[in-house]
Design a protein around this motif. Structure first.
Motif, PDB file in Angstrom:
ATOM      1  N   MET A  27      47.971 -21.309  24.732  1.00  0.00           N
ATOM      2  CA  MET A  27      48.041 -22.408  23.775  1.00  0.00           C
ATOM      3  C   MET A  27      49.319 -22.368  22.943  1.00  0.00           C
ATOM      4  SD  MET A  27      44.144 -22.504  22.314  1.00  0.00           S
ATOM      5  CE  MET A  27      42.735 -22.903  23.366  1.00  0.00           C
ATOM      6  N   ILE A  28      49.772 -21.161  22.580  1.00  0.00           N
ATOM      7  CA  ILE A  28      50.928 -21.061  21.678  1.00  0.00           C
ATOM      8  C   ILE A  28      52.233 -20.809  22.429  1.00  0.00           C
ATOM      9  CG2 ILE A  28      49.558 -20.304  19.721  1.00  0.00           C
ATOM     10  CD1 ILE A  28      51.701 -17.741  21.454  1.00  0.00           C
ATOM     11  N   ALA A  29      52.164 -20.651  23.745  1.00  0.00           N
ATOM     12  CA  ALA A  29      53.338 -20.272  24.529  1.00  0.00           C
ATOM     13  C   ALA A  29      54.494 -21.257  24.374  1.00  0.00           C
ATOM     14  CB  ALA A  29      52.963 -20.129  26.002  1.00  0.00           C
ATOM     15  N   GLY A  30      54.207 -22.556  24.348  1.00  0.00           N
ATOM     16  CA  GLY A  30      55.259 -23.552  24.216  1.00  0.00           C
ATOM     17  C   GLY A  30      55.981 -23.445  22.887  1.00  0.00           C
ATOM     18  N   GLU A  31      55.231 -23.232  21.821  1.00  0.00           N
ATOM     19  CA  GLU A  31      55.831 -23.086  20.492  1.00  0.00           C
ATOM     20  C   GLU A  31      56.630 -21.782  20.398  1.00  0.00           C
ATOM     21  OE1 GLU A  31      54.392 -23.216  15.783  1.00  0.00           O
ATOM     22  OE2 GLU A  31      52.968 -23.611  17.416  1.00  0.00           O
ATOM     23  N   LEU A  32      56.083 -20.719  20.974  1.00  0.00           N
ATOM     24  CA  LEU A  32      56.767 -19.432  20.958  1.00  0.00           C
ATOM     25  C   LEU A  32      58.067 -19.488  21.761  1.00  0.00           C
ATOM     26  CD1 LEU A  32      56.787 -16.422  20.209  1.00  0.00           C
ATOM     27  CD2 LEU A  32      55.391 -15.997  22.248  1.00  0.00           C
ATOM     28  N   LYS A  33      58.025 -20.158  22.888  1.00  0.00           N
ATOM     29  CA  LYS A  33      59.218 -20.271  23.739  1.00  0.00           C
ATOM     30  C   LYS A  33      60.371 -20.894  22.966  1.00  0.00           C
ATOM     31  CE  LYS A  33      61.505 -23.594  26.284  1.00  0.00           C
ATOM     32  NZ  LYS A  33      61.749 -25.024  26.034  1.00  0.00           N
ATOM     33  N   GLU A  34      60.091 -21.888  22.137  1.00  0.00           N
ATOM     34  CA  GLU A  34      61.153 -22.542  21.374  1.00  0.00           C
ATOM     35  C   GLU A  34      61.758 -21.611  20.330  1.00  0.00           C
ATOM     36  OE1 GLU A  34      60.109 -26.337  19.822  1.00  0.00           O
ATOM     37  OE2 GLU A  34      60.010 -27.261  21.812  1.00  0.00           O
ATOM     38  N   LEU A  35      60.967 -20.675  19.838  1.00  0.00           N
ATOM     39  CA  LEU A  35      61.477 -19.699  18.878  1.00  0.00           C
ATOM     40  C   LEU A  35      62.395 -18.675  19.553  1.00  0.00           C
ATOM     41  CD1 LEU A  35      58.190 -19.014  16.885  1.00  0.00           C
ATOM     42  CD2 LEU A  35      60.247 -20.074  15.952  1.00  0.00           C
ATOM     43  N   LEU A  36      62.092 -18.356  20.800  1.00  0.00           N
ATOM     44  CA  LEU A  36      62.829 -17.305  21.503  1.00  0.00           C
ATOM     45  C   LEU A  36      64.058 -17.816  22.238  1.00  0.00           C
ATOM     46  CD1 LEU A  36      59.812 -15.358  23.092  1.00  0.00           C
ATOM     47  CD2 LEU A  36      60.981 -14.893  20.923  1.00  0.00           C
ATOM     48  N   ALA A  37      63.984 -19.030  22.771  1.00  0.00           N
ATOM     49  CA  ALA A  37      65.053 -19.552  23.637  1.00  0.00           C
ATOM     50  C   ALA A  37      66.397 -19.580  22.912  1.00  0.00           C
ATOM     51  CB  ALA A  37      64.693 -20.949  24.122  1.00  0.00           C
ATOM     52  N   GLY A  38      67.397 -18.959  23.535  1.00  0.00           N
ATOM     53  CA  GLY A  38      68.747 -18.969  23.001  1.00  0.00           C
ATOM     54  C   GLY A  38      69.027 -17.923  21.951  1.00  0.00           C
ATOM     55  N   ASN A  39      68.012 -17.216  21.509  1.00  0.00           N
ATOM     56  CA  ASN A  39      68.183 -16.169  20.503  1.00  0.00           C
ATOM     57  C   ASN A  39      68.105 -14.789  21.152  1.00  0.00           C
ATOM     58  OD1 ASN A  39      68.340 -18.076  18.416  1.00  0.00           O
ATOM     59  ND2 ASN A  39      66.099 -18.142  18.234  1.00  0.00           N
ATOM     60  N   ILE A  40      68.701 -13.796  20.505  1.00  0.00           N
ATOM     61  CA  ILE A  40      68.689 -12.440  21.033  1.00  0.00           C
ATOM     62  C   ILE A  40      67.407 -11.753  20.601  1.00  0.00           C
ATOM     63  CG2 ILE A  40      69.923 -10.243  21.161  1.00  0.00           C
ATOM     64  CD1 ILE A  40      71.318 -12.816  22.281  1.00  0.00           C
ATOM     65  N   LEU A  41      66.665 -11.225  21.563  1.00  0.00           N
ATOM     66  CA  LEU A  41      65.396 -10.573  21.284  1.00  0.00           C
ATOM     67  C   LEU A  41      65.629  -9.209  20.640  1.00  0.00           C
ATOM     68  CD1 LEU A  41      62.360 -11.205  21.780  1.00  0.00           C
ATOM     69  CD2 LEU A  41      62.522  -9.764  23.829  1.00  0.00           C
ATOM     70  N   VAL A  42      64.881  -8.932  19.587  1.00  0.00           N
ATOM     71  CA  VAL A  42      64.979  -7.662  18.875  1.00  0.00           C
ATOM     72  C   VAL A  42      63.575  -7.175  18.565  1.00  0.00           C
ATOM     73  CG1 VAL A  42      65.878  -6.452  16.838  1.00  0.00           C
ATOM     74  CG2 VAL A  42      67.135  -8.402  17.789  1.00  0.00           C
ATOM     75  N   ALA A  43      63.363  -5.857  18.680  1.00  0.00           N
ATOM     76  CA  ALA A  43      62.074  -5.278  18.306  1.00  0.00           C
ATOM     77  C   ALA A  43      62.269  -3.797  18.024  1.00  0.00           C
ATOM     78  CB  ALA A  43      61.044  -5.474  19.412  1.00  0.00           C
ATOM     79  N   HIS A  44      61.344  -3.240  17.288  1.00  0.00           N
ATOM     80  CA  HIS A  44      61.332  -1.797  17.084  1.00  0.00           C
ATOM     81  C   HIS A  44      60.418  -1.226  18.166  1.00  0.00           C
ATOM     82  CE1 HIS A  44      62.437   1.558  14.476  1.00  0.00           C
ATOM     83  NE2 HIS A  44      61.258   2.085  14.777  1.00  0.00           N
ATOM     84  N   ASN A  45      60.980  -0.576  19.153  1.00  0.00           N
ATOM     85  CA  ASN A  45      60.332  -0.184  20.406  1.00  0.00           C
ATOM     86  C   ASN A  45      60.253  -1.398  21.323  1.00  0.00           C
ATOM     87  OD1 ASN A  45      59.123   1.214  22.455  1.00  0.00           O
ATOM     88  ND2 ASN A  45      57.238   1.702  21.353  1.00  0.00           N
ATOM     89  N   LEU A  46      61.420  -1.892  21.644  1.00  0.00           N
ATOM     90  CA  LEU A  46      61.547  -3.103  22.463  1.00  0.00           C
ATOM     91  C   LEU A  46      60.856  -2.974  23.806  1.00  0.00           C
ATOM     92  CD1 LEU A  46      62.948  -5.913  22.870  1.00  0.00           C
ATOM     93  CD2 LEU A  46      64.794  -4.642  23.985  1.00  0.00           C
ATOM     94  N   SER A  47      60.933  -1.818  24.446  1.00  0.00           N
ATOM     95  CA  SER A  47      60.354  -1.676  25.783  1.00  0.00           C
ATOM     96  C   SER A  47      58.857  -1.984  25.773  1.00  0.00           C
ATOM     97  CB  SER A  47      60.608  -0.267  26.329  1.00  0.00           C
ATOM     98  OG  SER A  47      60.001   0.713  25.519  1.00  0.00           O
ATOM     99  N   PHE A  48      58.170  -1.604  24.690  1.00  0.00           N
ATOM    100  CA  PHE A  48      56.734  -1.882  24.584  1.00  0.00           C
ATOM    101  C   PHE A  48      56.494  -3.371  24.355  1.00  0.00           C
ATOM    102  CE2 PHE A  48      52.911  -2.520  22.053  1.00  0.00           C
ATOM    103  CZ  PHE A  48      51.946  -1.828  22.780  1.00  0.00           C
TER     104      PHE A  48
END
Length: 409
Positions: free
Chosen positions: A73-94
């Protein structure tokens, strides 16, 4: 790379392994500009459509997730947040592995992977001398206080604060990652439909669950005759109160039924009093209300928000007084029982053997022939529990199941 924005994410999950079919239950996303300054925040709980584990870590329950949107249900909204931006996380592999798996489940291709982004945990040794690379330990180095540890948005904001520190401490940090950054930014994200949904957060969920469920019904003077419409409400009530407890999904069903037949808060309360009087009448069939029966009645009264005065009046009623007819739930030899989920205290094989030796039919799937479903948590999100709710089959915990076994016909 002055035009680079970052999508800093954090996830809470049902467990640690996608191989064991663990799923995401909460997502927090922070969008930061090239200087690491936060420009947008987004969060939601996710219904994982499976049993929930790890509540002692993330603090979430099945009830919290019951009405949350699914990932699809939220995948479309989430995709717009991620597209074109650099992904960052603390423990990115997980986080990236879980996020990629969720998109894979809906057959949507992304560039997300365990190495396709910046990991604030792996970068930590370049900036901090202490050996621990946990999010909390890293944040201590920059005097950042995490609001609610293991809440996705708060952890994402903490990781964002680390990224900002890294960028300020090393302005050329991204030069070493230019190829990765460019590949991620160039990826052509395909269109993904936005499905109807409502985001659910920890704060909105707690507000929704506060107070007795009757408070969510309309206030209106009661009608002179509540029947026969009331019978459908009382049927749900009778099924829900087998364990003298109203789980979240049961209160939601009661509210749905009450609204569908136009019952007000006052009318529902009158029905609750009728229901309690019906239970008292059953208890008085042998001329006396035992201590166990009193405990049962008191538990029901508490669930239904019945006052002490109303409870006392119900106990004093005449045994021959008219009251609502109740079919008290009992397990009988030949009934079909289904277990769902794992419980540390109970071995499934032992439960199956015990049930069969007492004359019950123990099966692995829910159908119209199922009498009862037993779960560690009656608000279970498992497929079996969802099927039981569709078929209006009672779901109880193990304690109640054993009590029903003691009264097996």
């Amino acid at each position: 790379m002055s035009n680079t924005n970052f999508a800093i994410i954090d996830l809470e999950t049902t467990g640690l392994s996608i191989q064991r079919h663990h799923r995401i239950i909460e997502i927090g996303v922070v969008i930061a500009n090239s200087k690491g300054e936060i420009i947008q925040e987004w969060e939601t709980l996710i219904n994982p459509e499976r049993e929930l584990d790890g509540s002692e870590i993330h603090g979430l329950t099945n009830a919290d997730l019951f009405n949350a949107p699914t990932f699809k249900m939220i995948a479309g909204e989430l995709k717009e947040l991620l597209a074109g931006n650099i992904l960052v996380a603390h423990n990115l592999s997980f986080d990236a592995t879980f996020l990629a798996n969720e998109f894979d489940r809906i057959n949507y291709q992304t560039p997300i992977g365990p190495m396709t982004g910046l990991c604030t945990m792996k970068l930590a040794p370049q900036f901090f001398k202490n050996s621990s690379r946990s999010l909390a330990a890293c944040c201590e180095n920059i005097k950042y206080q995490i609001g609610n540890a293991h809440a996705a948005l708060d952890d994402a904001k903490a990781a964002a604060s680390l990224l900002k520190h890294y960028l300020h401490s090393s302005p050329d940090l991204l030069d070493d990652w230019s190829e990765l950054v460019n590949d991620f930014k160039k990826f052509q994200w395909k269109e993904l439909d936005k499905l109807p949904h409502q985001l659910v957060t920890r704060s909105t969920k707690r507000e929704h669950q506060s107070g007795h469920f009757l408070q969510r019904l309309a206030i209106r003077a009661p009608r002179t005759n509540l029947y026969p419409e009331a019978n459908s409400y009382l049927e749900v009530l009778d099924r829900a109160l087998i364990d003298q407890n109203l789980s979240f999904h049961e209160t939601e069903e009661l509210i749905e039924v009450a609204n569908s037949i136009g019952f007000s808060r006052e009318e529902a309360h009158l029905l609750h009093q009728d229901y309690l009087r019906g239970l008292v009448k059953i208890a008085l069939e042998d001329g006396v209300i035992s201590a166990d029966e009193r405990m049962h009645l008191a538990g029901v009264a508490k669930c239904l928000n019945i006052s002490q005065a109303e409870y006392d009046a119900a106990l004093l009623q005449d045994a021959h007084q008219d009251s609502v007819q109740i079919q008290s739930f009992k397990l009988s030899v030949g009934d079909t029982v289904v277990f769902t989920g794992e419980d540390e205290e109970f071995d499934r094989d032992s439960l199956t053997y015990q049930g069969k030796s007492l004359g019950l039919k123990i099966t692995g799937s829910v159908s119209k022939k199922t009498t009862l479903v037993v779960a560690e948590d009656p608000d279970s999100l498992s497929g079996k529990a969802r099927k039981a709710r569709e078929l209006s089959i009672p779901i109880v915990d193990y304690k109640t199941y054993f009590e029903l076994l003691n009264r097996l016909n």
